[in-house]
Design an enzyme around this catalytic site. Structure first.
Site, PDB file in Angstrom:
ATOM      1  N   SER A  34       2.714  -4.925   7.753  1.00 57.18           N
ATOM      2  CA  SER A  34       1.762  -4.258   7.435  1.00 57.18           C
ATOM      3  C   SER A  34       1.623  -3.953   6.054  1.00 57.18           C
ATOM      4  O   SER A  34       2.541  -4.404   5.110  1.00 57.18           O
ATOM      5  CB  SER A  34       1.687  -2.954   8.172  1.00 57.18           C
ATOM      6  OG  SER A  34       2.873  -2.260   8.141  1.00 57.18           O
ATOM      7  N   LYS A  35       0.853  -3.044   5.497  1.00 54.90           N
ATOM      8  CA  LYS A  35       0.784  -2.920   4.086  1.00 54.90           C
ATOM      9  C   LYS A  35       1.990  -2.013   3.400  1.00 54.90           C
ATOM     10  O   LYS A  35       2.348  -2.034   2.256  1.00 54.90           O
ATOM     11  CB  LYS A  35      -0.568  -1.844   3.919  1.00 54.90           C
ATOM     12  CG  LYS A  35      -1.796  -2.608   4.041  1.00 54.90           C
ATOM     13  CD  LYS A  35      -2.889  -1.842   3.384  1.00 54.90           C
ATOM     14  CE  LYS A  35      -3.472  -0.738   4.259  1.00 54.90           C
ATOM     15  NZ  LYS A  35      -4.708   0.072   4.088  1.00 54.90           N
ATOM     16  N   ARG A  36       2.825  -1.369   4.355  1.00 57.20           N
ATOM     17  CA  ARG A  36       3.978  -0.863   3.790  1.00 57.20           C
ATOM     18  C   ARG A  36       4.997  -0.951   4.770  1.00 57.20           C
ATOM     19  O   ARG A  36       4.793  -1.063   5.817  1.00 57.20           O
ATOM     20  CB  ARG A  36       3.762   0.697   3.958  1.00 57.20           C
ATOM     21  CG  ARG A  36       3.774   1.389   2.351  1.00 57.20           C
ATOM     22  CD  ARG A  36       3.646   2.879   2.534  1.00 57.20           C
ATOM     23  NE  ARG A  36       2.565   3.249   1.944  1.00 57.20           N
ATOM     24  CZ  ARG A  36       2.276   3.278   0.506  1.00 57.20           C
ATOM     25  NH1 ARG A  36       3.395   2.703  -0.366  1.00 57.20           N
ATOM     26  NH2 ARG A  36       1.187   3.537  -0.189  1.00 57.20           N
TER      27      ARG A  36
ATOM     28  N   MET B 286       4.970  -5.272  -0.423  1.00 58.41           N
ATOM     29  CA  MET B 286       4.341  -6.155   0.596  1.00 58.41           C
ATOM     30  C   MET B 286       3.170  -7.128   0.009  1.00 58.41           C
ATOM     31  O   MET B 286       2.417  -7.729   0.393  1.00 58.41           O
ATOM     32  CB  MET B 286       3.531  -5.348   1.653  1.00 58.41           C
ATOM     33  CG  MET B 286       4.530  -4.698   2.285  1.00 58.41           C
ATOM     34  SD  MET B 286       5.569  -5.865   3.566  1.00 58.41           S
ATOM     35  CE  MET B 286       7.244  -5.587   2.948  1.00 58.41           C
ATOM     36  N   PHE B 287       2.950  -6.761  -1.437  1.00 57.96           N
ATOM     37  CA  PHE B 287       1.763  -7.167  -2.107  1.00 57.96           C
ATOM     38  C   PHE B 287       2.557  -7.837  -3.405  1.00 57.96           C
ATOM     39  O   PHE B 287       3.471  -7.605  -3.823  1.00 57.96           O
ATOM     40  CB  PHE B 287       0.985  -6.080  -2.793  1.00 57.96           C
ATOM     41  CG  PHE B 287       0.039  -5.403  -1.483  1.00 57.96           C
ATOM     42  CD1 PHE B 287      -1.054  -5.824  -1.192  1.00 57.96           C
ATOM     43  CD2 PHE B 287       0.571  -4.525  -1.076  1.00 57.96           C
ATOM     44  CE1 PHE B 287      -1.691  -5.356  -0.248  1.00 57.96           C
ATOM     45  CE2 PHE B 287      -0.032  -3.684  -0.133  1.00 57.96           C
ATOM     46  CZ  PHE B 287      -1.283  -4.383   0.451  1.00 57.96           C
TER      47      PHE B 287
END
Length: 512
Positions: free
Chosen positions: A269-271, A278-279
């Site tokens: 997920s995003k975190r 994650m990005f």
RNA sequence: GGCCCGUUCGUCUAGGGGUUAGGACGCGUCCCUUUCACGGAUGAAACACGAGUUCGAUUCUCGUACGGGCUACCA
């Protein structure tokens, strides 16, 4: 079908920061395109007005640039023969409407006037009737307000009156749909499992299902790679190509395995609590006021990030795992992509960066770290000194940005000394040795690592002290800390004057 | 729940009807280094389960279990 020019696309929605899962899809597309001398296109799928996030498109472009996986056609990378590459702009040109109308005309799609309340009711009704999968399909469509149930006159009247409506795909009731996936082989699904997908929304925008097909056809896409989450809707897409009479233009499908959370279950997920980003780049979400750290800002080299990503779900078939981008282009193949999802491994991710850090020439590292060091110390350093620092300290680091913490004593003359070591090793005898070594060192003409080491050993022997008794204490006198790179190498780098100064400071401060 | 996809060390994976089931990360031990790290060596560690096919299955088939995905006028 055979010998088509390879043209692939990465087609994200600008609904937020580009997740590393997305980067991997882009990477696989890029490698495949380059391998076959084809085109790699960036298409922006901004058909959902409600989820559009400002800045996301630019973020996507910057991320791809940083990663070194740049499209050669599309938004932000020079328009090609199929411009525009933004779906909202293509919609304005009526491209999608045209295809939707074709489907309606041929009887494979229909107008539906149901309101969202009516749709909710339908679902509730079906649930109450214990229907396993409540959906708008060949059966339930007969109970709804659409052009398959309404008379032609009624439909025309509604349309003329501007009644909000969508266009839905008319999926047959019971038909086997077979399709081939490069990664998964043949997949068979019965059409009874597929719902009458909305093709054109009531705001006139196409849904993903219609838009991506129309664009893939018009942009002459040869291979469509996307995440596994699209597998269930692939049968509907097959039907659309078929009803359009354009099955020969259908790209070959390849559904990539997902990247999973390192611990526990589910897709990444995003975190993530692993502490790794994650990005690719820092991302700030204006809507939620949340910010996310990026791989770049965390201190990763793009090469390391890419290398880690490509090995999540793909491997070259041998034991090698460190590759340059050019090597990857040579050896990449979709046939070697795994079917199963891959858990993200933070430890191994750091290891990759460490490998790339070690490979990096000291001259480059020195210039990377120069701003940090000059900012911390407020002083200027010559390249030689910084290179020496990098050479000695990089073996201990995973990231460039750790190097300062690991070796700040290269730049700052110590004013405090490791108390543990002092307590253990400092006594009259060892102190007198250090004083003597200081004298002998001062007499040295060549202050090289070899000379200083010989001097230290000779002095210790002369005084009858084992080097093991004083080595660490001597190190602490010079650097302040008990661990670090080879001491005599460091002294050579510091130079005679600075080294003697440090010894004088220590001797003055050491109390027996 | 239904449908689809998947399942080799803790993790990423190689392999594939007969192998001592290989590598990497991480972990342990030893060597090197009078430190730490690097490097070298080495160890522990896996074919989810049950049937079937077969002389022989980790490998093929089917079930079961488990995991994942999807189930919107989101992509």
């Amino acid at each position: 079908m055979s010998e088509r020019r390879v043209r692939v696309r990465f087609a994200p929605s600008p609904t937020g920061g580009l997740h590393m899962g997305g980067v991997r899809v882009a990477l696989f597309n890029y490698l495949f395109a380059k391998k076959h001398g084809g085109d790699f296109i960036l298409r922006i799928e901004d058909t959902d007005q409600t989820r559009y996030v400002k800045g996301a498109e630019e973020y996507i472009i910057n991320s791809l640039k940083w990663c070194g996986i740049e499209p050669n056609e599309g938004v932000g990378f020079g328009d090609g023969p199929h411009a525009p590459y933004r779906q909202s702009e293509r919609k304005e040109k009526g491209i999608y409407k045209k295809y939707a109308d074709m489907l309606v005309k041929s009887g494979h799609a229909y107008y539906a006037f149901d309101t969202s309340e009516e749709l909710d009711e339908m679902r509730k009704r079906l649930e109450a009737a214990k229907v396993a999968a409540p959906q708008y399909n060949a059966v339930s469509r007969q109970t709804m307000r659409n052009s398959t149930t309404l008379s032609e006159d009624e439909v025309k009247k509604l349309l003329d009156a501007g009644t909000p409506h969508v266009i839905r795909l008319k999926v047959p009731r019971n038909e086997e749909i077979r399709f081939h996936d490069i990664i998964r082989g043949w997949v068979v699904v019965n059409s009874s499992q597929v719902d009458d997908k909305v093709l054109l929304k009531s705001d006139g925008m196409p849904t993903y299902h219609l838009a991506h097909i129309v664009d893939d056809i018009e942009m002459e896409i040869s291979h469509a790679m996307r995440g596994e989450e699209w597998l269930p809707s692939a049968p509907a897409h097959i039907l659309i190509y078929r009803y359009l009479g354009m099955e020969d233009k259908m790209p070959q499908l390849a559904h990539l395995p997902l990247i999973l959370k390192p611990d526990g279950n589910g897709k990444l997920s995003k975190r993530d609590k692993s502490g790794l980003p994650m990005f690719p780049l820092n991302w700030f979400d204006e809507r939620t006021n949340e910010s996310y750290i990026g791989y770049r800002e965390h201190g990763f080299f793009p090469e390391a990030f890419i290398n880690m990503l490509v090995l999540l779900g793909w491997n070259p078939g041998n034991n090698e795992e460190l590759f340059t981008k050019d090597e990857l282009i040579k050896i990449f193949s979709l046939e070697r992509v795994n079917k199963a999802g891959a858990k993200f491994d933070p430890e191994k991710t750091k290891w990759f960066n460490q490998q790339y850090l070690r490979k990096r020439p000291d001259t480059e590292l020195a210039e990377m770290i120069r701003p940090v060091i000059e900012e911390k110390t407020g002083k200027k350093y010559d390249a030689k000194f910084l290179e020496g620092f990098c050479r000695l300290i990089k073996e201990k680091a995973h990231f460039v940005n750790e190097m300062w913490d690991l070796g700040s004593y290269f730049f700052i003359t110590p004013t405090s000394w490791d108390a543990e070591v002092l307590k253990k090793r400092l006594n009259e005898q060892t102190l007198s040795l250090i004083k003597q070594v200081r004298q002998d060192l001062a007499a040295l003409a060549d202050f090289t690592a070899v000379e200083t080491e010989n001097t230290f050993k000779a002095t210790a022997e002369k005084m009858g002290i084992g080097t093991g008794q004083v080595m660490q204490l001597f190190r602490v006198a010079i650097t302040g800390v008990g661990g670090g790179p080879v001491l005599f190498e460091m002294m050579e780098l510091f130079g005679k004057e600075e080294s003697l100064k440090r010894l004088d400071n220590a001797i003055a401060a050491f109390k027996v």
